[in-house]
Enzyme design. Structure first.
Site, PDB file in Angstrom:
ATOM      1  N   GLY A  33       1.267  -1.193   0.156  1.00  0.00           N
ATOM      2  CA  GLY A  33       0.035  -0.122  -0.086  1.00  0.00           C
ATOM      3  C   GLY A  33       1.132   1.439  -0.200  1.00  0.00           C
ATOM      4  N   ILE A 179      17.246   1.617  18.412  1.00  0.00           N
ATOM      5  CA  ILE A 179      16.453   2.954  18.219  1.00  0.00           C
ATOM      6  C   ILE A 179      16.995   4.081  18.107  1.00  0.00           C
ATOM      7  CG2 ILE A 179      14.533   4.157  16.761  1.00  0.00           C
ATOM      8  CD1 ILE A 179      13.168   1.561  16.197  1.00  0.00           C
ATOM      9  N   ALA A 265      11.101   5.184  21.434  1.00  0.00           N
ATOM     10  CA  ALA A 265      11.898   4.147  21.116  1.00  0.00           C
ATOM     11  C   ALA A 265      11.874   3.348  21.745  1.00  0.00           C
ATOM     12  CB  ALA A 265      13.684   4.914  20.343  1.00  0.00           C
ATOM     13  N   GLY A 267      10.525   0.035  21.284  1.00  0.00           N
ATOM     14  CA  GLY A 267       9.801  -1.410  20.995  1.00  0.00           C
ATOM     15  C   GLY A 267       8.806  -1.343  19.868  1.00  0.00           C
ATOM     16  N   HIS A 440      46.609 -10.127   6.826  1.00  0.00           N
ATOM     17  CA  HIS A 440      47.078  -9.038   8.410  1.00  0.00           C
ATOM     18  C   HIS A 440      47.529  -8.197   6.870  1.00  0.00           C
ATOM     19  CE1 HIS A 440      48.813  -7.058  10.582  1.00  0.00           C
ATOM     20  NE2 HIS A 440      50.229  -6.913   9.883  1.00  0.00           N
TER      21      HIS A 440
HETATM   22  P1  NAI Z   1      13.861  -2.589  21.874  1.00  0.00           P
HETATM   23  O1  NAI Z   1      13.437  -3.556  22.058  1.00  0.00           O
HETATM   24  O2  NAI Z   1      15.476  -2.583  21.030  1.00  0.00           O
HETATM   25  O3  NAI Z   1      14.663  -1.801  23.203  1.00  0.00           O
HETATM   26  C1  NAI Z   1      13.610  -0.820  23.913  1.00  0.00           C
HETATM   27  C2  NAI Z   1      13.775   0.299  24.945  1.00  0.00           C
HETATM   28  O4  NAI Z   1      13.267   0.841  25.811  1.00  0.00           O
HETATM   29  C3  NAI Z   1      14.543  -1.410  26.528  1.00  0.00           C
HETATM   30  O5  NAI Z   1      15.454  -0.929  26.400  1.00  0.00           O
HETATM   31  C4  NAI Z   1      13.398  -1.186  26.753  1.00  0.00           C
HETATM   32  O6  NAI Z   1      14.346  -2.082  28.407  1.00  0.00           O
HETATM   33  C5  NAI Z   1      13.227   0.333  27.583  1.00  0.00           C
HETATM   34  N1  NAI Z   1      11.791   0.526  27.606  1.00  0.00           N
HETATM   35  C6  NAI Z   1      10.671   0.177  27.781  1.00  0.00           C
HETATM   36  N2  NAI Z   1      10.116   0.474  28.434  1.00  0.00           N
HETATM   37  C7  NAI Z   1      10.578   1.999  28.656  1.00  0.00           C
HETATM   38  C8  NAI Z   1       9.683   3.206  30.135  1.00  0.00           C
HETATM   39  N3  NAI Z   1       8.547   3.339  30.175  1.00  0.00           N
HETATM   40  N4  NAI Z   1      10.796   3.901  30.389  1.00  0.00           N
HETATM   41  C9  NAI Z   1      12.325   3.421  29.278  1.00  0.00           C
HETATM   42  N5  NAI Z   1      12.832   2.905  28.722  1.00  0.00           N
HETATM   43  C10 NAI Z   1      11.486   1.816  28.341  1.00  0.00           C
HETATM   44  O7  NAI Z   1      12.977  -1.355  20.952  1.00  0.00           O
HETATM   45  P2  NAI Z   1      13.715   0.002  19.979  1.00  0.00           P
HETATM   46  O8  NAI Z   1      14.684   0.302  20.316  1.00  0.00           O
HETATM   47  O9  NAI Z   1      12.207   0.830  19.981  1.00  0.00           O
HETATM   48  O10 NAI Z   1      13.190  -1.341  18.115  1.00  0.00           O
HETATM   49  C11 NAI Z   1      12.631  -1.416  17.767  1.00  0.00           C
HETATM   50  C12 NAI Z   1      13.236  -3.388  17.242  1.00  0.00           C
HETATM   51  O11 NAI Z   1      13.065  -2.964  15.797  1.00  0.00           O
HETATM   52  C13 NAI Z   1      13.460  -4.127  18.256  1.00  0.00           C
HETATM   53  O12 NAI Z   1      13.537  -5.109  17.581  1.00  0.00           O
HETATM   54  C14 NAI Z   1      15.143  -3.852  17.076  1.00  0.00           C
HETATM   55  O13 NAI Z   1      15.554  -4.799  17.037  1.00  0.00           O
HETATM   56  C15 NAI Z   1      14.479  -3.890  15.961  1.00  0.00           C
HETATM   57  N6  NAI Z   1      16.016  -2.615  15.465  1.00  0.00           N
HETATM   58  C16 NAI Z   1      16.762  -3.399  14.673  1.00  0.00           C
HETATM   59  C17 NAI Z   1      17.577  -2.485  14.612  1.00  0.00           C
HETATM   60  C18 NAI Z   1      19.394  -2.625  13.834  1.00  0.00           C
HETATM   61  O14 NAI Z   1      18.638  -4.162  13.827  1.00  0.00           O
HETATM   62  N7  NAI Z   1      20.271  -2.582  13.820  1.00  0.00           N
HETATM   63  C19 NAI Z   1      17.422  -0.986  13.997  1.00  0.00           C
HETATM   64  C20 NAI Z   1      16.900  -0.356  14.718  1.00  0.00           C
HETATM   65  C21 NAI Z   1      14.789  -1.264  15.047  1.00  0.00           C
END
Ligand code: NAI
Length: 461
Positions: A33, A179, A265, A267, A440
């Protein structure tokens, strides 16, 4: 038109699945979409964030390392509109690439948002398309946090964070996950004062704890500030500022933090709105993920699901692997994904990568293991490139020497991890890696040294 397979969603899971289906001789369409193919990853995720990370890393190098290398002169200044243009062009080059691949492989792109009125039928607009199989690859969306309303201007998700009108002076990031740290790094390098508020006591939950500690220290050295063990209660925003309220878990004290921008950020959650899953009685988990069996089949015959919409890590490459595997399954072959060997990378500088088990997981499982660790300080190439922060940590079975996991923080960690992934796929031992000649001078010598450290010892430690 009648199809063998209709894939819903053209992110890395969906487009890869559609291409593989077509390559296996199945008449395939993919419904999307958005204006462009590629889903979150290509349009508002992995790819644009990497463009901004790359540009700002170059800036960081110019500001911090050029003079020492004998490259003198004024540091570059930031032309934010041009950096945005570069990012948009990067997105376009990639999304057009998928369009080309669809044409090349004869995958039809059905433009619009799909719903599934019943098994064997996909509705897009007023048209109903008949199909033998449906693969749901509808991805994920930002998870909400009570008290935080995302307006994509002052209070942004990762999507809004990629297209801010101007570079903020102050940025509050809620969540020290992937993120938060990637986008936090981008704006810190651009001069913003970045504060990351994290609920837990460690950043990047689930990662090896040594990596977590070292990573946090390095990010702090780059200017990021952390408030740990803090639960965000809410954000109130005016036209130009936002106030974030949080409570420290240790003493329940309440604090506020004012900033130009707040990035939420904390989740993502599966995106399945509008598909009509309830009417179909497709089974979902409590977290809204579509339930599938070991072959990505839902409880409704002929309907499969993959990627962020189902259980497992929300990673583009996990979705891609599932996309290929489900295509093979539908074509009557043996589709397979080894969930024990899915790497994960954070594209900050230094990069962080991980595969397999962490030391904490091995301890919890009561498994006898050994650790081989090697610092990039002992790697000639890293020293020459001012990139000697970090280490490679390899975990191997104490008895058999079989590699169980690897955790890298350092230069090109996201690329270095893959030789370990291949080794693990082949059930290799640390000694197998140690006996493999590594060129190397390369960063990958640090991987070999970590493998040597699992045996008689590293040479350059
Ligand atoms: P995430 O799950 O990696 O991290 C979220 C963080 O927020 C955690 O550390 C958590 O403890 C914290 N949190 C939750 N509630 C909170 C609150 N009320 N107050 C303060 N902290 C709190 O989620 P994120 O970074 O949003 O990423 C989402 C998804 O996207 C993930 O599954 C990630 O693997 C994927 N992603 C992967 C990337 C990569 O592989 N390089 C790049 C960007 C995203």
């Amino acid at each position: 038109m009648s199809y063998d397979v209709i894939v819903i969603g053209s992110g890395p899971g969906g487009y890869v699945c559609a291409i593989r289906c077509a390559q296996l001789g199945l008449k395939t369409a993919c419904v999307e979409g958005r204006e462009t193919l590629g889903g979150t990853c290509l349009n508002v995720g992995c790819i644009p964030s990497k463009a901004l990370l790359h540009a700002t890393h170059m800036l960081h190098e110019a500001e911090h390392n050029f003079a020492a290398m004998g490259l003198k002169g004024k540091s570059p200044s930031v032309d934010w509109p041009q950096m945005q243009k570069y990012k948009e062009e990067t997105i376009a080059a990639n999304t057009k690439g998928i369009e080309f691949l669809f044409k090349k492989n004869k995958v039809d792109w059905i433009k619009g948002w799909a719903s599934i009125p019943e098994a064997g039928k996909v509705k897009v607009g007023d048209d109903i398309h008949e199909t033998k199989n449906i693969v749901i690859a509808s991805g994920s969306e930002v998870a909400t946090l009570p008290g935080v309303e995302v307006d994509e201007k002052i209070v942004v998700s990762s999507t809004g964070a990629l297209t801010l009108n101007k570079i903020p002076k102050t940025l509050t990031v809620i969540g020290a996950g992937v993120i938060g740290l990637e986008m936090g790094s981008v704006y810190a390098r651009l001069g913003a004062e970045v504060t990351v508020i994290e609920y837990l006591d460690a950043i990047t939950p689930g990662m090896d704890s040594e990596v977590q500690k070292s990573f946090k220290r390095l990010l702090e050295k780059q200017g990021l500030k952390f408030v740990m063990g803090a639960a965000v209660q809410g954000v109130s925003a005016t036209k130009s500022k936002a106030k974030t309220t949080y409570k420290l878990r240790k003493d329940d004290s309440e604090h506020t933090l004012e900033s130009d921008i707040v990035l939420l950020a904390t989740g993502r959650k599966p995106f399945t709105d509008g598909l009509g899953l309830d009417a179909l009685n497709i089974a979902t988990t409590k977290r809204g993920q579509i339930e599938t069996d070991a072959h990505w089949a839902t409880n409704i015959s002929g309907i499969y699901a993959i990627g962020d919409a189902i259980e497992g890590p929300m990673l583009a490459h996990k979705a891609e692997d599932e996309g290929m595997a489900v295509a093979e399954t539908i074509a009557g072959k043996q589709g397979h994904v080894n969930y024990g060997v899915i790497p994960s990378v954070i594209y900050t500088h230094p990069e962080v990568s991980t595969v397999g088990q962490t030391e904490e997981q091995l301890k919890e499982a009561g498994r006898a293991y050994k650790v081989g660790k090697f610092s990039f300080m002992g790697n000639g190439r890293a020293k020459a490139n001012f990139a000697a922060d970090g280490f490679v940590k390899l975990l191997a079975d104490k008895e058999t020497d079989r590699i169980l996991g690897a955790h890298i923080i350092g230069p090109m960690a996201g690329d270095l991890i893959h030789e370990i992934c291949v080794a693990m796929e082949f059930g290799a031992s640390a000694q197998d890696l140690a006996l493999t000649c590594h060129a190397h001078p390369t960063y990958s010598e640090a991987v070999r040294e970590a493998a040597l450290a699992c045996g008689d010892g590293a040479i350059h430690a």
